[in-house]
Design a protein around this motif. Structure first.
Motif, PDB file in Angstrom:
ATOM      1  N   GLY A  58       1.134  -1.240  -0.304  1.00  0.00           N
ATOM      2  CA  GLY A  58      -0.477   0.242   0.032  1.00  0.00           C
ATOM      3  C   GLY A  58       1.012   0.917   0.152  1.00  0.00           C
ATOM      4  N   PRO A  87      -6.245  -1.611  -6.953  1.00  0.00           N
ATOM      5  CA  PRO A  87      -6.835  -2.248  -5.419  1.00  0.00           C
ATOM      6  C   PRO A  87      -7.358  -3.624  -5.339  1.00  0.00           C
ATOM      7  N   MET A  88      -6.640  -4.393  -7.218  1.00  0.00           N
ATOM      8  CA  MET A  88      -6.413  -5.621  -6.119  1.00  0.00           C
ATOM      9  C   MET A  88      -4.702  -5.820  -5.719  1.00  0.00           C
ATOM     10  N   GLN A 134      -3.500  -3.965  -3.086  1.00  0.00           N
ATOM     11  CA  GLN A 134      -4.040  -3.224  -1.805  1.00  0.00           C
ATOM     12  C   GLN A 134      -5.162  -4.101  -0.822  1.00  0.00           C
ATOM     13  N   ARG A 135      -5.383  -4.970  -2.000  1.00  0.00           N
ATOM     14  CA  ARG A 135      -6.207  -6.182  -1.141  1.00  0.00           C
ATOM     15  C   ARG A 135      -5.575  -7.215  -1.053  1.00  0.00           C
ATOM     16  N   MET A 169      -5.017 -10.387  -2.542  1.00  0.00           N
ATOM     17  CA  MET A 169      -5.770 -10.679  -3.076  1.00  0.00           C
ATOM     18  C   MET A 169      -4.972 -12.892  -3.652  1.00  0.00           C
ATOM     19  N   SER A 172      -4.833 -11.094  -9.870  1.00  0.00           N
ATOM     20  CA  SER A 172      -4.311 -10.132 -11.246  1.00  0.00           C
ATOM     21  C   SER A 172      -3.065 -10.308 -12.182  1.00  0.00           C
ATOM     22  N   GLN A 181       1.798 -14.173  -5.419  1.00  0.00           N
ATOM     23  CA  GLN A 181       0.453 -13.907  -4.944  1.00  0.00           C
ATOM     24  C   GLN A 181      -0.612 -15.606  -5.019  1.00  0.00           C
TER      25      GLN A 181
END
Length: 223
Positions: free
Chosen positions: A76, A142-143, A145-146, A148, A153, A223
């Protein structure tokens, strides 16, 4: 020590050694789109002394520097830096550079070395970069930052990497139009101001792409 550095990729060195990107820009080594190339190979392609460049990097590595190691910063925090330092800055830079380029082409179009077609090229860069940044802001960032856990992504990251390569090609064309952003000896103040701005844009865009390709996107891909 220097031999070990020559075997590392430009992207890894840019991440690991604060100030390395300045040296790479000095030698015109592509550490952003060409970040997966080793220093040895990149130097060979440009007929440079890899050991000498590695020695400069080693000296940097022994000195203190205030640049953060973005590999150790939360995702972030890195994204907020990219948005504030580069996305906002590019949106400020390009309209003024287009204005200056139009002025130089209008007034000096008949002179040797005038970068004819530069304003149009900058306008195209602006459109492509704005589209690219919006995709990052609205979809990919946004992906990430979450945080996932599923590889949703991966597709957007592949698209952004491809578009980064296109930005690299646009910078190469910019260099070709401007004699590698070198104004002629008799250039007026407007012409010189334009080229100073182009240098800043090139440096900023290369650093922008480097931080995304070699740090942020690697996290997303893992991820």
């Amino acid at each position: 020590m220097t031999s070990a550095l020559t075997e590392q990729t430009l992207g890894n060195l840019a991440c690991a050694i604060p100030g390395a990107t300045r040296i790479f820009r000095q030698y015109k080594l592509d550490f952003c789109c060409g970040g997966n190339t080793s220093l040895e190979e990149a130097a060979r392609q440009r007929d440079l002394d890899a050991q000498a460049i590695a020695a400069e990097l080693a000296m940097l590595n022994r000195s203190s520097d205030s640049e953060p190691d973005w590999r150790n910063e939360p995702t972030g925090v890195l994204i907020e830096y990219l948005l504030e330092r580069f996305h906002e800055r590019h949106r400020e830079q390009l309209p003024e550079l287009i204005r200056l380029a139009n002025r130089v082409e209008h007034v000096h179009g008949a002179k040797p070395g005038c970068p004819l077609g530069l304003a149009e090229h900058l306008w195209t860069m602006q459109q492509e970069l704005e589209s690219h940044m919006l995709k990052e802001e609205q979809v990919l960032f946004p992906m990430l930052q979450r945080g996932m856990e599923v590889p949703q992504s991966h597709g957007p990251i592949a698209v952004m990497r491809y578009e980064h390569d296109q930005h690299g090609a646009a910078l190469a064309k910019l260099a070709a139009l401007t004699n590698d952003i070198t104004p002629p000896a008799n250039a007026c103040n407007t012409w010189r101001a334009l080229y100073r701005g182009l240098e800043e844009l090139r440096d900023d865009l290369m650093q922008h792409i480097h931080l995304e390709n070699n740090i942020l996107f690697l996290r997303g891909a893992a991820q």
